[in-house]
Write a protein that holds these residues in place. Structure first.
Motif, mmCIF file in Angstrom:
data_model
loop_
_atom_site.group_PDB
_atom_site.id
_atom_site.type_symbol
_atom_site.label_atom_id
_atom_site.label_comp_id
_atom_site.label_asym_id
_atom_site.label_seq_id
_atom_site.Cartn_x
_atom_site.Cartn_y
_atom_site.Cartn_z
ATOM 1 N N SER A 1 -0.516 -38.887 -0.348
ATOM 2 C CA SER A 1 -0.339 -38.636 -1.556
ATOM 3 C C SER A 1 -0.777 -39.494 -2.471
ATOM 4 N N ASN A 2 -0.732 -39.501 -3.656
ATOM 5 C CA ASN A 2 -1.261 -41.043 -4.585
ATOM 6 C C ASN A 2 0.269 -41.554 -4.590
ATOM 7 N N GLY A 3 -0.559 -42.993 -4.238
ATOM 8 C CA GLY A 3 0.591 -44.041 -4.929
ATOM 9 C C GLY A 3 0.365 -43.807 -3.345
ATOM 10 N N ALA A 4 0.327 -43.874 -2.367
ATOM 11 C CA ALA A 4 1.157 -44.120 -0.556
ATOM 12 C C ALA A 4 0.513 -45.509 -0.399
ATOM 13 N N GLY A 5 -1.073 -45.963 -0.549
ATOM 14 C CA GLY A 5 -1.032 -47.539 -0.076
ATOM 15 C C GLY A 5 -2.852 -46.955 0.252
ATOM 16 N N LYS A 6 -3.327 -46.100 0.239
ATOM 17 C CA LYS A 6 -4.457 -45.836 1.000
ATOM 18 C C LYS A 6 -5.589 -46.864 0.391
ATOM 19 N N SER A 7 -5.635 -46.877 -0.445
ATOM 20 C CA SER A 7 -7.253 -47.540 -1.206
ATOM 21 C C SER A 7 -6.581 -49.352 -0.844
ATOM 22 N N THR A 8 -4.964 -49.460 -0.914
ATOM 23 C CA THR A 8 -4.698 -50.777 -0.710
ATOM 24 C C THR A 8 -5.272 -51.076 0.353
ATOM 25 N N THR A 9 -5.188 -50.153 1.517
ATOM 26 C CA THR A 9 -4.908 -50.641 2.913
ATOM 27 C C THR A 9 -6.277 -50.967 2.987
ATOM 28 N N LEU A 10 -7.967 -50.419 2.333
ATOM 29 C CA LEU A 10 -9.135 -50.438 2.424
ATOM 30 C C LEU A 10 -9.319 -50.921 1.287
ATOM 31 N N LYS A 11 -8.756 -52.428 0.815
ATOM 32 C CA LYS A 11 -8.713 -54.112 0.068
ATOM 33 C C LYS A 11 -8.287 -54.646 1.087
ATOM 34 N N ALA A 12 -7.649 -54.560 1.494
ATOM 35 C CA ALA A 12 -7.257 -55.493 2.356
ATOM 36 C C ALA A 12 -7.711 -55.253 3.916
ATOM 37 N N VAL A 13 -8.868 -54.419 4.409
ATOM 38 C CA VAL A 13 -9.787 -54.415 5.438
ATOM 39 C C VAL A 13 -10.962 -54.988 4.992
ATOM 40 N N SER A 14 -11.137 -54.742 3.677
ATOM 41 C CA SER A 14 -12.821 -55.561 3.014
ATOM 42 C C SER A 14 -12.603 -56.492 2.449
ATOM 43 N N GLY A 15 -11.569 -57.087 1.987
ATOM 44 C CA GLY A 15 -11.074 -58.318 2.064
ATOM 45 C C GLY A 15 -11.185 -58.671 0.285
ATOM 46 N N LEU A 16 -10.448 -57.609 -0.749
ATOM 47 C CA LEU A 16 -11.254 -57.266 -1.446
ATOM 48 C C LEU A 16 -9.979 -57.543 -2.279
ATOM 49 N N LEU A 17 -8.406 -58.286 -1.547
ATOM 50 C CA LEU A 17 -7.731 -57.651 -2.803
ATOM 51 C C LEU A 17 -6.818 -59.279 -3.688
ATOM 52 N N PRO A 18 -7.597 -60.317 -3.678
ATOM 53 C CA PRO A 18 -7.955 -61.093 -4.363
ATOM 54 C C PRO A 18 -8.175 -61.274 -5.344
ATOM 55 N N SER A 19 -9.478 -60.006 -5.823
ATOM 56 C CA SER A 19 -9.562 -59.722 -7.366
ATOM 57 C C SER A 19 -8.429 -58.486 -7.842
ATOM 58 N N GLU A 20 -7.865 -58.439 -7.114
ATOM 59 C CA GLU A 20 -6.100 -57.416 -8.083
ATOM 60 C C GLU A 20 -5.317 -58.694 -8.067
ATOM 61 N N ARG A 21 -4.974 -59.498 -7.675
ATOM 62 C CA ARG A 21 -3.919 -60.261 -7.575
ATOM 63 C C ARG A 21 -3.124 -59.609 -6.308
ATOM 64 N N GLY A 22 -4.130 -59.354 -5.588
ATOM 65 C CA GLY A 22 -3.061 -58.998 -3.631
ATOM 66 C C GLY A 22 -3.319 -59.922 -3.220
ATOM 67 N N GLU A 23 -2.626 -59.398 -2.513
ATOM 68 C CA GLU A 23 -2.816 -60.386 -1.186
ATOM 69 C C GLU A 23 -1.531 -59.559 0.269
ATOM 70 N N VAL A 24 -2.611 -60.428 2.235
ATOM 71 C CA VAL A 24 -2.062 -59.879 2.823
ATOM 72 C C VAL A 24 -0.571 -60.783 2.723
ATOM 73 N N THR A 25 0.452 -60.674 2.762
ATOM 74 C CA THR A 25 1.762 -61.657 3.326
ATOM 75 C C THR A 25 1.567 -61.999 4.874
ATOM 76 N N ASP A 26 1.691 -60.775 5.261
ATOM 77 C CA ASP A 26 2.299 -60.654 6.671
ATOM 78 C C ASP A 26 1.114 -59.895 7.747
ATOM 79 N N GLY A 27 1.000 -60.002 8.858
ATOM 80 C CA GLY A 27 0.718 -59.124 9.717
ATOM 81 C C GLY A 27 -1.401 -60.126 9.618
ATOM 82 N N SER A 28 -1.865 -58.719 10.951
ATOM 83 C CA SER A 28 -3.394 -59.297 10.806
ATOM 84 C C SER A 28 -4.215 -57.788 10.937
ATOM 85 N N ILE A 29 -4.932 -58.543 10.594
ATOM 86 C CA ILE A 29 -6.342 -57.591 10.818
ATOM 87 C C ILE A 29 -7.240 -58.664 11.366
#
Length: 288
Positions: A62-90
């Motif tokens: 559903s909305n807000g589940a984190g789906k788009s964030t998952t794609l942004k993490a895979v694509s490397g786009l998180l820093p543009s939205e002040r997000g970061e991968v803080t644990d784990g690996s891709i």
């Protein structure tokens, strides 16, 4: 742990089995990924999933589940939205890409169609497509352009039209075609059905399946339209509150009672539930 429907609980994920035995080579793997925005907002909470090569994998929620964030993490786009991968690996094709820049991921064979299509509205269809081949040699881009026109004949007829004047379905075809111009090994689609009429949704997902069958293209699709996504997918994941709560072959997910109730809008006998039924429904999701 496996449910009676043959579905797998989170934490047991390997590469899904291939029909007839054996395992598919894993192209993309997220291992216990945690994502935080603005140093305080935890969005992904130890998320793990795999995308086997040459398969279509659907990530539903559903909305807000984190789906788009998952794609942004895979694509490397998180820093543009002040997000970061803080644990784990891709990992992509066995290589750790967790800290790679987005510009370093595209040449490795990753391409993303963002939610809302984001075509270059002032450019023509042909110019949009050529822009998608910026990492490739000019001769190769000409060959790729002809292939895209073969996959999407409608785009060939509209090659001189300004993209901003196309319909939503035409823009979605253009966005997918532009992504294909980089010759991706993994195509990621964020809500391709968003804002489209049901017949256009069916058409777009038909194109996605056809590309997979004809070219072996690996696809990770993020969708709220669970019915359409599971119809074309080989494997599916259900996501809630930043975690994977259920996974399994797409055909088995379609028959799971909870998936029917909460994502397909169907009752236990397969009948469609009315808004009143859903509003007053008391049963809780078994995975919560």
């Amino acid at each position: 742990m496996t449910s009676s429907a043959g579905l797998t609980s989170p934490g047991t994920a390997g590469a899904p089995a291939v029909p007839g035995g054996g395992r598919q080579d894993t192209l993309l793997a997220l291992n216990n990924v945690e994502v935080i925005y603005d140093d305080v907002i935890l969005v992904l909470r130890g998320l793990s999933l795999t995308v086997p090569e040459h398969q279509i994998v659907a990530l539903l929620g559903s909305n807000g589940a984190g789906k788009s964030t998952t794609l942004k993490a895979v694509s490397g786009l998180l820093p543009s939205e002040r997000g970061e991968v803080t644990d784990g690996s891709i990992h992509f094709d066995g290589e750790d890409i967790t800290r790679l820049e987005p510009s370093e991921r595209v040449p490795r064979g990753m391409s993303l169609c963002m939610e809302g299509r984001h075509v270059f509205e002032h450019l023509t269809v042909a110019e949009n497509l050529v822009a998608g081949a910026y990492t490739r040699a000019a001769k190769e881009s000409v060959e790729d352009l002809e292939k895209v026109y073969q996959y999407f004949p409608a785009l060939a007829d509209m090659r001189a039209r300004i993209a901003g004047y196309l319909s939503g379905g035409e823009q979605q075809m253009l966005a997918i075609g532009r992504a294909l111009m980089s010759r991706p090994r993994l195509l990621m689609l964020d809500e391709p059905s968003l804002g489209l009429a049901p017949l256009l949704v069916q058409e777009i997902f038909g194109y996605i399946k056809e590309l997979n069958v004809q070219t072996g293209l690996t696809v990770l699709v993020i969708e709220q339209n669970a019915r359409r996504a599971l119809e074309v997918a080989d494997h599916g994941y259900i996501m809630e509150q930043g975690r994977i709560v259920l996974e399994g072959p797409a055909a088995q997910l379609q028959e799971n009672p909870d998936v029917k109730e909460f994502y397909l809008g169907l009752g236990d006998e397969g009948s469609r539930k009315s808004y009143r039924d859903v509003k007053h429904y008391k049963r809780r999701k078994r995975w919560l």
